[in-house]
Design a protein around this motif. Sequence first.
Motif, PDB file in Angstrom:
ATOM      1  N   GLY A  70      -4.373   8.811  11.611  1.00 29.90           N
ATOM      2  CA  GLY A  70      -5.508   9.273  10.777  1.00 29.90           C
ATOM      3  C   GLY A  70      -6.090   8.388  10.079  1.00 29.90           C
ATOM      4  O   GLY A  70      -5.730   7.084  10.124  1.00 29.90           O
ATOM      5  N   HIS A  71      -6.977   8.820   8.960  1.00 27.66           N
ATOM      6  CA  HIS A  71      -7.666   7.734   7.986  1.00 27.66           C
ATOM      7  C   HIS A  71      -6.926   7.518   6.920  1.00 27.66           C
ATOM      8  O   HIS A  71      -6.360   8.564   6.397  1.00 27.66           O
ATOM      9  N   VAL A  72      -7.394   6.440   6.205  1.00 17.73           N
ATOM     10  CA  VAL A  72      -6.738   5.961   4.785  1.00 17.73           C
ATOM     11  C   VAL A  72      -7.811   6.049   3.913  1.00 17.73           C
ATOM     12  O   VAL A  72      -8.816   5.223   4.303  1.00 17.73           O
ATOM     13  N   ILE A  73      -7.563   6.721   2.822  1.00 25.46           N
ATOM     14  CA  ILE A  73      -8.708   6.202   1.818  1.00 25.46           C
ATOM     15  C   ILE A  73      -8.042   5.197   0.660  1.00 25.46           C
ATOM     16  O   ILE A  73      -6.841   5.656   0.235  1.00 25.46           O
ATOM     17  N   HIS A  74      -8.432   4.004   0.718  1.00 25.59           N
ATOM     18  CA  HIS A  74      -8.018   3.051  -0.051  1.00 25.59           C
ATOM     19  C   HIS A  74      -8.466   2.905  -1.537  1.00 25.59           C
ATOM     20  O   HIS A  74      -9.910   2.556  -1.554  1.00 25.59           O
ATOM     21  N   VAL A  75      -7.724   3.186  -2.394  1.00 27.89           N
ATOM     22  CA  VAL A  75      -8.078   3.095  -3.792  1.00 27.89           C
ATOM     23  C   VAL A  75      -7.679   1.619  -4.443  1.00 27.89           C
ATOM     24  O   VAL A  75      -6.342   1.728  -4.735  1.00 27.89           O
ATOM     25  N   PRO A  76      -8.468   0.828  -4.817  1.00 25.69           N
ATOM     26  CA  PRO A  76      -7.744  -0.524  -5.245  1.00 25.69           C
ATOM     27  C   PRO A  76      -7.166  -0.383  -6.560  1.00 25.69           C
ATOM     28  O   PRO A  76      -7.755   0.171  -7.315  1.00 25.69           O
ATOM     29  N   ALA A  77      -6.046  -0.841  -6.810  1.00 26.00           N
ATOM     30  CA  ALA A  77      -5.177  -0.869  -8.162  1.00 26.00           C
ATOM     31  C   ALA A  77      -4.369  -2.191  -8.234  1.00 26.00           C
ATOM     32  O   ALA A  77      -3.938  -2.550  -7.214  1.00 26.00           O
ATOM     33  N   GLY A  78      -4.102  -2.625  -9.534  1.00 28.44           N
ATOM     34  CA  GLY A  78      -3.430  -3.913  -9.775  1.00 28.44           C
ATOM     35  C   GLY A  78      -2.362  -3.566 -10.127  1.00 28.44           C
ATOM     36  O   GLY A  78      -1.957  -2.366 -10.438  1.00 28.44           O
ATOM     37  N   ARG A  79      -1.306  -4.148 -10.207  1.00 26.75           N
ATOM     38  CA  ARG A  79       0.169  -4.037 -10.538  1.00 26.75           C
ATOM     39  C   ARG A  79       0.204  -4.551 -12.024  1.00 26.75           C
ATOM     40  O   ARG A  79      -0.793  -5.379 -12.538  1.00 26.75           O
ATOM     41  N   ARG A  80       1.442  -4.287 -12.426  1.00 32.41           N
ATOM     42  CA  ARG A  80       1.741  -4.588 -13.846  1.00 32.41           C
ATOM     43  C   ARG A  80       1.717  -6.035 -14.122  1.00 32.41           C
ATOM     44  O   ARG A  80       1.231  -6.629 -15.013  1.00 32.41           O
ATOM     45  N   SER A  81       2.073  -6.878 -12.957  1.00 39.66           N
ATOM     46  CA  SER A  81       2.259  -8.296 -13.344  1.00 39.66           C
ATOM     47  C   SER A  81       1.039  -9.227 -12.859  1.00 39.66           C
ATOM     48  O   SER A  81       0.929 -10.324 -12.903  1.00 39.66           O
ATOM     49  N   GLY A  82       0.227  -8.233 -12.236  1.00 36.57           N
ATOM     50  CA  GLY A  82      -1.087  -9.004 -11.797  1.00 36.57           C
ATOM     51  C   GLY A  82      -2.327  -8.663 -12.496  1.00 36.57           C
ATOM     52  O   GLY A  82      -2.367  -7.989 -13.838  1.00 36.57           O
ATOM     53  N   GLN A  83      -3.585  -8.912 -12.196  1.00 37.98           N
ATOM     54  CA  GLN A  83      -4.830  -8.652 -12.916  1.00 37.98           C
ATOM     55  C   GLN A  83      -5.288  -7.401 -12.591  1.00 37.98           C
ATOM     56  O   GLN A  83      -5.295  -6.642 -11.525  1.00 37.98           O
ATOM     57  N   ARG A  84      -5.861  -6.531 -13.758  1.00 40.24           N
ATOM     58  CA  ARG A  84      -6.170  -5.159 -13.698  1.00 40.24           C
ATOM     59  C   ARG A  84      -7.485  -5.171 -13.117  1.00 40.24           C
ATOM     60  O   ARG A  84      -8.324  -5.770 -13.134  1.00 40.24           O
ATOM     61  N   LEU A  85      -7.610  -4.282 -12.021  1.00 40.63           N
ATOM     62  CA  LEU A  85      -9.239  -4.205 -11.562  1.00 40.63           C
ATOM     63  C   LEU A  85     -10.153  -3.305 -12.150  1.00 40.63           C
ATOM     64  O   LEU A  85      -9.799  -2.124 -12.529  1.00 40.63           O
TER      65      LEU A  85
END
Length: 581
Positions: free
Chosen positions: A187-202
């Motif tokens: 099937g298809h995927v809905i990608h919601v971009p999100a940052g990690r605790r250790s990375g940059q917040r989107l």
Amino acid sequence: MPSAPTPTPPPQIPLVVAVTGHRDLHPEDRAAGSALRRTVEGALRSLQTAHPQMPLLVLSGMADGADQLVAEVALAVGCEVIACLPKPEPEYLAELSAPAQEGLRELRARCRRVIVVPPEGSDPAPDDAAAYVTIGRFLVRHANVLLAVWDGEDTQKRGGTKHVIDMMVGTAPRAELLDLSDEAEAGHVIHVPAGRRSGQRLTDASETGVRTILAAGGGSGAVYRRVFSHIGRLNTELASAHARSPGAATAVRRDLIGDTEESTWAPAADLLDGQAHVDCLATDASRKTTNSLRTLTTLAGATGVSFLLYTDLVHHRPVFLLLYLAMLCATSWYLIKRVQRMDRKNRYLDYRALAEGLRVAVFWRLAGVSSSVADHYLDTSAGELNWIRSALRTWCLMSKSEHAPADAPADHARFDAVRTQWIDAQAAWFRSTSVKRRQARDLLDRAKRVLLGLAVACSIALAVMTLAVLPRESLGEFFRHLVLDHEASASQWLQLGAGLLLLAVTLCVAWAESRAYREEAQEFDRMALLFGRASTAASSMRAADPTEFRNLVGILGREALRENAEWLLLHRERPLTAQLG
């Protein structure tokens, strides 16, 4: 006899959205009112808007981070949530942070149900990676859409977000794909971009906007539109049928459970309700299909009669030509407007197939058989029929009762219900229905032989009359015209009679072909024998060995699913429009 339960509204098959994503989301993204929460909410509301006939059901592993965040948002927008845990809850809680433990306890109380996904293979205690691969496969198998809260980086971890996405879209290693031959399993995927605790917040709107990842080959969009269209129509018709006749499903339910106690059916109560509602739809569609076939047969016969009247008897009267043209137009209109557009026969076949699949699911649940009906129903090359497999899988997923453990002791009341209400009842049904099919087949065969014999007799009489006229050319003018006029009229009637008889033979052949009496009688004979033998075996083994009884019920269910799938495909190869075209 116990009283029948109050009629309940029919269940609605949901659009299933599974969640995968980071456990270590950026703290600001996890906060109430964050851009990430608004984006997830927007994605869910977009699905609700796109598929208004299907409620949303969210599957969440309830881990820290994305799993719990999406579950919270889903509950806030009115979606149901099922918690799918990779391990037993006490063991799983020990792996979570203190806030996540509190979140899991709070969320599980609001979930439709909690499922502990069993390990795959023979190892009862797999390592963490294997457990998360198993939960990923479970989510992908049951989801229509995968919502991935992810930064786009591939960490190469088995069971990680990227791995689950690859399984969903069909790009994982071959051994980890669910079924390469089933286009609806990818099937298809809905990608919601999100940052990690250790990375940059989107935080930028363009970064937090969702995007869709299609299945490998790009074909899943059309596949899923067909699946959603069929399920949406089923939900609408279930609600309409219940509004027209609220007690119909209750009557069907009572017929299925017979004199057994209502409490006996508790493990399969919701599946039983669904089966009763779909069975009502199938019965109604069967009646309409038969009426359509009768109307089509009548119109085709009337068209043929009017044509023969005009060509063989009264060709000098234009009214019969107009009658023929009117009947031809009426038949064509009925074919286009009533049969093809309404698609009654296919709906009957599909709903009957779904009802029979749910019947097996009911008795498997009652006997403690843990197999999935959807995994054993319909060949994966069935194309547009994949929606039935999807509906069966989702319906069983929504069921709030759990399967009995493989080593559970025998429940004699439930085992007796399985034997009497399914095995014995199906054996009797197949025997009686096989007799009816053979009788109908034999009746049509006799009718065809008699009609064909009469048509041949008319043709012989016509030939004899024609030969008898030829030597009379030397008779007087008056006598010759009198005889010829008289015998010409008789020959026209014979021509008409022969044509009408042949038309009747054609209609008999078309009716028999559309009903598949011969093929059904042969298959029902085989199934009657199978269920009859199973009934004898079940009587002796249920008390001695519950595992052996469950194995028998499992084998019998798979045979019933195979037979019903063959019946479905047999009749789908005989569309109404082809029989009398």
